[in-house]
Motif scaffolding. Structure first.
Motif, PDB file in Angstrom:
ATOM      1  N   LEU A   1     -33.367  73.096   1.722  1.00 19.91           N
ATOM      2  CA  LEU A   1     -32.981  74.503   1.618  1.00 19.91           C
ATOM      3  C   LEU A   1     -32.639  74.848   0.174  1.00 19.91           C
ATOM      4  O   LEU A   1     -32.052  74.035  -0.550  1.00 19.91           O
ATOM      5  CB  LEU A   1     -31.764  74.801   2.497  1.00 19.91           C
TER       6      LEU A   1
ATOM      7  N   ASP B   1     -29.695  79.840  -1.625  1.00 21.98           N
ATOM      8  CA  ASP B   1     -29.420  80.937  -0.691  1.00 21.98           C
ATOM      9  C   ASP B   1     -29.322  80.419   0.741  1.00 21.98           C
ATOM     10  O   ASP B   1     -28.466  80.845   1.511  1.00 21.98           O
ATOM     11  CB  ASP B   1     -30.502  82.019  -0.768  1.00 21.98           C
ATOM     12  N   GLY B   2     -30.207  79.494   1.108  1.00 22.33           N
ATOM     13  CA  GLY B   2     -30.161  78.906   2.446  1.00 22.33           C
ATOM     14  C   GLY B   2     -28.875  78.141   2.675  1.00 22.33           C
ATOM     15  O   GLY B   2     -28.252  78.257   3.743  1.00 22.33           O
TER      16      GLY B   2
ATOM     17  N   ASN C   1     -26.058  80.619   3.103  1.00 20.03           N
ATOM     18  CA  ASN C   1     -26.086  81.208   4.445  1.00 20.03           C
ATOM     19  C   ASN C   1     -25.547  80.233   5.485  1.00 20.03           C
ATOM     20  O   ASN C   1     -24.812  80.620   6.401  1.00 20.03           O
ATOM     21  CB  ASN C   1     -27.507  81.627   4.825  1.00 20.03           C
TER      22      ASN C   1
ATOM     23  N   MET D   1     -31.120  80.203  11.535  1.00 19.20           N
ATOM     24  CA  MET D   1     -31.607  79.473  10.370  1.00 19.20           C
ATOM     25  C   MET D   1     -32.865  78.644  10.616  1.00 19.20           C
ATOM     26  O   MET D   1     -33.475  78.178   9.666  1.00 19.20           O
ATOM     27  CB  MET D   1     -30.504  78.521   9.869  1.00 19.20           C
TER      28      MET D   1
ATOM     29  N   LEU E   1     -36.092  79.322   8.555  1.00 20.62           N
ATOM     30  CA  LEU E   1     -35.886  79.024   7.150  1.00 20.62           C
ATOM     31  C   LEU E   1     -35.889  77.517   6.897  1.00 20.62           C
ATOM     32  O   LEU E   1     -36.514  77.024   5.961  1.00 20.62           O
ATOM     33  CB  LEU E   1     -34.555  79.638   6.678  1.00 20.62           C
ATOM     34  N   ILE E   2     -35.208  76.762   7.759  1.00 16.56           N
ATOM     35  CA  ILE E   2     -35.145  75.310   7.615  1.00 16.56           C
ATOM     36  C   ILE E   2     -36.524  74.693   7.821  1.00 16.56           C
ATOM     37  O   ILE E   2     -36.958  73.839   7.048  1.00 16.56           O
ATOM     38  CB  ILE E   2     -34.112  74.711   8.594  1.00 16.56           C
TER      39      ILE E   2
ATOM     40  N   ALA F   1     -38.685  75.406   4.778  1.00 16.64           N
ATOM     41  CA  ALA F   1     -38.278  74.593   3.629  1.00 16.64           C
ATOM     42  C   ALA F   1     -38.726  73.152   3.808  1.00 16.64           C
ATOM     43  O   ALA F   1     -39.230  72.524   2.868  1.00 16.64           O
ATOM     44  CB  ALA F   1     -36.755  74.666   3.451  1.00 16.64           C
TER      45      ALA F   1
END
Length: 178
Positions: A66, A69-70, A73, A163, A166-167, A170
Motif C-alpha cells: 500500500l 495514502d492507503g 486510510n 480497503m 485497494l489492497i 497494490a
C-alpha cells in the motif's frame, strides 16, 4: 430533533476559521468549551500515536504494497481497545475477526503446533491476528495480556468492505513488478 447536533465549532477549531453559524439554545443546559491550544495538543498526540501505528502497518506483509495514502486510510479505520491483565485477546483456532497492533502494555503468546509449543511476547509495536487477512479465518495462536494492554484493532469485515480493492490492486501491481 431535526437540525440537532451534539457539537459545534469543530471546523473553526480544525481550520482556524471563523464560525459559520450562530447557535441559540432553546432551553437551559450545560456547555463545554475546548480551547484551540488544547484541541491542537490532542491532535498532535493522536498523530504521534498513529505515526507508530503506520510504521507497523507498513511492516505487515499483507499491507506492505500500500502507498502512504492507503496506510493512512487503514490507520484511520482502526479503533483502540484496552484489555485487563490476564484477559485473552485472541485464542488459537477460534474464528478471527480482528487484527491487533499493541500500542502499550505487553502480552504472552502461545502457539500449539504438532510436537511443540511456541511461546513468546508481544510488546508495543507488535502485531498479531494478521493471518485472518491471508486466507486463514482462524487465529494461529493465543494471546493473553500480561498487564493492562492497549491495542489498535482492525476489523476484517470493514477492511474487506472499504480497503480490499485497494489492497488487491497494490499487491497485483507489486506482483507484476517482480
Amino acid at each position: 430533533k431535526k437540525h440537532t447536533h451534539p457539537s459545534f465549532g469543530e471546523l473553526a477549531l480544525m481550520y482556524s476559521a471563523p464560525r459559520s453559524a450562530s447557535i441559540v439554545a432553546k432551553s437551559d443546559g450545560h456547555l463545554w468549551a475546548l480551547h484551540r491550544s488544547a484541541f491542537r495538543q490532542v491532535l498532535i498526540e493522536a498523530q504521534d500515536h498513529r505515526k507508530d501505528l503506520k510504521k507497523v502497518l507498513q511492516a505487515i506483509p499483507y499491507f506492505s504494497n500500500l502507498d502512504s495514502d492507503g496506510i493512512n486510510n487503514l490507520a484511520a479505520i482502526m479503533d483502540e481497545v484496552t484489555f485487563g491483565r490476564g484477559e485473552n485477546i485472541i485464542e488459537q483456532g477460534q474464528p478471527g475477526k480482528h487484527m491487533y497492533v499493541v500500542r502499550s502494555g505487553s502480552c504472552y503468546t502461545v502457539e500449539m503446533v504438532p510436537g511443540e509449543t511456541k511461546r513468546g511476547t508481544a510488546k508495543a509495536k507488535s502485531f498479531f491476528g494478521d493471518e485472518i487477512f491471508t486466507g486463514d479465518e482462524r487465529y494461529g495462536k493465543t494471546v493473553v495480556s500480561l498487564q493492562s494492554t492497549t491495542c489498535w484493532h482492525l476489523d476484517r469485515v470493514i477492511v474487506e468492505k472499504t480497503m480490499a480493492p485497494l489492497i488487491e490492486a497494490a499487491n497485483a501491481a507489486a506482483g507484476a513488478k517482480k
